[in-house]
Design a protein around this motif. Structure first.
Motif, PDB file in Angstrom:
ATOM      1  N   LEU A 260       0.844  -1.198   0.000  1.00 25.78           N
ATOM      2  CA  LEU A 260       0.000   0.000   0.000  1.00 25.78           C
ATOM      3  C   LEU A 260       0.876   1.242   0.000  1.00 25.78           C
ATOM      4  O   LEU A 260       1.706   1.432   0.876  1.00 25.78           O
ATOM      5  N   ALA A 261       0.693   2.096  -1.013  1.00 21.93           N
ATOM      6  CA  ALA A 261       1.417   3.363  -1.038  1.00 21.93           C
ATOM      7  C   ALA A 261       0.521   4.504  -0.606  1.00 21.93           C
ATOM      8  O   ALA A 261       0.945   5.424   0.059  1.00 21.93           O
ATOM      9  N   TYR A 262      -0.748   4.471  -0.981  1.00 20.22           N
ATOM     10  CA  TYR A 262      -1.748   5.434  -0.547  1.00 20.22           C
ATOM     11  C   TYR A 262      -3.024   4.660  -0.306  1.00 20.22           C
ATOM     12  O   TYR A 262      -3.184   3.540  -0.794  1.00 20.22           O
ATOM     13  N   PRO A 263      -3.987   5.209   0.472  1.00 16.18           N
ATOM     14  CA  PRO A 263      -5.211   4.466   0.725  1.00 16.18           C
ATOM     15  C   PRO A 263      -5.894   4.024  -0.565  1.00 16.18           C
ATOM     16  O   PRO A 263      -6.054   4.789  -1.498  1.00 16.18           O
TER      17      PRO A 263
ATOM     18  N   GLY B 183       3.934   2.519   1.339  1.00 19.54           N
ATOM     19  CA  GLY B 183       5.014   1.666   0.877  1.00 19.54           C
ATOM     20  C   GLY B 183       5.197   0.385   1.659  1.00 19.54           C
ATOM     21  O   GLY B 183       5.970  -0.474   1.256  1.00 19.54           O
ATOM     22  N   GLN B 184       4.506   0.220   2.790  1.00 23.98           N
ATOM     23  CA  GLN B 184       4.656  -0.999   3.578  1.00 23.98           C
ATOM     24  C   GLN B 184       3.931  -2.165   2.921  1.00 23.98           C
ATOM     25  O   GLN B 184       2.934  -2.000   2.213  1.00 23.98           O
ATOM     26  N   THR B 185       4.433  -3.345   3.192  1.00 21.87           N
ATOM     27  CA  THR B 185       3.750  -4.573   2.798  1.00 21.87           C
ATOM     28  C   THR B 185       3.245  -5.238   4.076  1.00 21.87           C
ATOM     29  O   THR B 185       3.974  -5.372   5.046  1.00 21.87           O
ATOM     30  N   GLY B 186       1.991  -5.650   4.051  1.00 27.31           N
ATOM     31  CA  GLY B 186       1.420  -6.311   5.217  1.00 27.31           C
ATOM     32  C   GLY B 186       0.401  -7.337   4.788  1.00 27.31           C
ATOM     33  O   GLY B 186       0.193  -7.571   3.590  1.00 27.31           O
TER      34      GLY B 186
ATOM     35  N   SER C 287       0.672  -4.201  -5.984  1.00 30.40           N
ATOM     36  CA  SER C 287       1.969  -3.589  -5.707  1.00 30.40           C
ATOM     37  C   SER C 287       2.109  -2.310  -6.511  1.00 30.40           C
ATOM     38  O   SER C 287       1.363  -2.066  -7.456  1.00 30.40           O
ATOM     39  N   GLY C 288       3.053  -1.484  -6.116  1.00 27.01           N
ATOM     40  CA  GLY C 288       3.302  -0.248  -6.834  1.00 27.01           C
ATOM     41  C   GLY C 288       2.948   0.964  -6.007  1.00 27.01           C
ATOM     42  O   GLY C 288       2.494   0.862  -4.867  1.00 27.01           O
ATOM     43  N   THR C 289       3.167   2.136  -6.577  1.00 30.67           N
ATOM     44  CA  THR C 289       2.882   3.402  -5.921  1.00 30.67           C
ATOM     45  C   THR C 289       1.677   4.054  -6.569  1.00 30.67           C
ATOM     46  O   THR C 289       1.679   4.301  -7.777  1.00 30.67           O
TER      47      THR C 289
ATOM     48  N   PRO D 275      -0.211  -2.922 -10.608  1.00 31.76           N
ATOM     49  CA  PRO D 275      -0.319  -4.335 -11.017  1.00 31.76           C
ATOM     50  C   PRO D 275      -1.096  -5.132  -9.985  1.00 31.76           C
ATOM     51  O   PRO D 275      -0.859  -5.020  -8.780  1.00 31.76           O
ATOM     52  N   ILE D 276      -2.026  -5.932 -10.449  1.00 28.42           N
ATOM     53  CA  ILE D 276      -2.830  -6.800  -9.583  1.00 28.42           C
ATOM     54  C   ILE D 276      -2.705  -8.220 -10.110  1.00 28.42           C
ATOM     55  O   ILE D 276      -2.922  -8.471 -11.288  1.00 28.42           O
TER      56      ILE D 276
END
Length: 271
Positions: A8-11, A232-235, A253-255, A263-264
């Protein structure tokens, strides 16, 4: 069973709502940065902004009963990175004593105007309040002596964000829910409108007051525990869905920015 994974880079609200459980990478435990009691008093002459206890409920006072409301602020934006997605929020406070024998339902309302704590320390256990000093928050003042609430007893949202049964003595801990998460997300995204929460009871029954620790208390302090994903965190989020012998997995993933494509990818997805 594996969880759904994403970066997640932004909500990305449309992609994350509807999951019922979570595990995230970041947890912030935030202690209140101001807390006080609003003492029912038409002149605004009573305060206790720097005392070790704050009160919510009704107490005996000069032969009658008067209302006490606790008001608390947590600095969300100063504790969690901007752009984070709030996933869960729980309240963690301590009730030092109570006049109620059984838990009493307590409503938590969003405060709608700024206020200052003040330096008054009430005598004794603080239930009767002390003389208001410059900057005290009172029943009629946002900041004594010149800044007033629009309504006596504080300016707050009519509908509570959440409610919980306040125990007589001991830990005050509440589970997360969608409403409190939405409140804290808004406090993070719009810090200029974060004025905290006001705690009040039904205010019909007498002898219902709790004395809660404030940030000045020597013991357990008023905290909220916030689980979140920073930009930018992965959870992990959600529990996934069984599909045949595997588990449905969604990877993002991505910004996220204007005009970009995220990309999904799917694994074990239905046809």
């Amino acid at each position: 069973m594996r969880s759904n994974l994403f970066k997640l880079a932004y909500p990305v609200t449309a992609l994350v709502i509807g999951f019922s459980s979570l595990a995230a990478q970041s947890v912030a435990t935030i202690t209140s940065d101001k807390d006080a009691t609003l003492y029912e008093n038409t002149s605004g002459s009573l305060a206790n902004g720097a005392g070790r206890g704050m009160f919510v409920g009704k107490v005996g006072f000069n032969g009658g009963y008067k209302i006490r409301r606790a008001i608390v602020h947590w600095d969300i934006a100063g504790s969690i990175p901007a752009g984070s997605r709030i996933l869960a929020v729980s309240l963690d406070m301590w009730s030092e004593q109570s006049a109620a024998f059984l838990p009493v339902n307590t409503d938590v309302h969003r405060v709608l105007a700024d206020w200052t704590e003040g330096s008054t320390i009430a005598a004794g256990n603080g239930g009767m309040g002390g003389p208001s000093s410059n900057g005290s928050v009172t029943w009629i003042h946002r900041s004594y002596p010149n800044q007033l609430w629009n309504s006596p007893g504080g300016d707050f949202a009519a509908t509570p964000t959440f409610s919980f049964p306040m125990p007589g003595v001991g830990a005050v801990q509440t589970p997360s829910n969608d409403a409190i998460v939405a409140d804290v997300q808004d406090m993070l995204d719009n810090p200029n409108s974060n004025f905290g929460w006001l705690f009040k009871k039904g205010e019909v029954m007498n002898s219902t007051a709790n004395r809660l620790n404030t940030r000045e208390a020597p013991g357990l302090l008023p905290k909220i525990v916030v689980t979140y994903l920073a930009p930018g965190q992965t959870g992990t989020y959600g529990t996934g869905w069984p599909v045949g012998t595997g588990t449905f997995e969604l990877n993002i993933s991505g910004t996220a920015s204007g005009g970009s494509v995220l990309p999904i990818t799917y694994a074990n997805a239905p046809s």
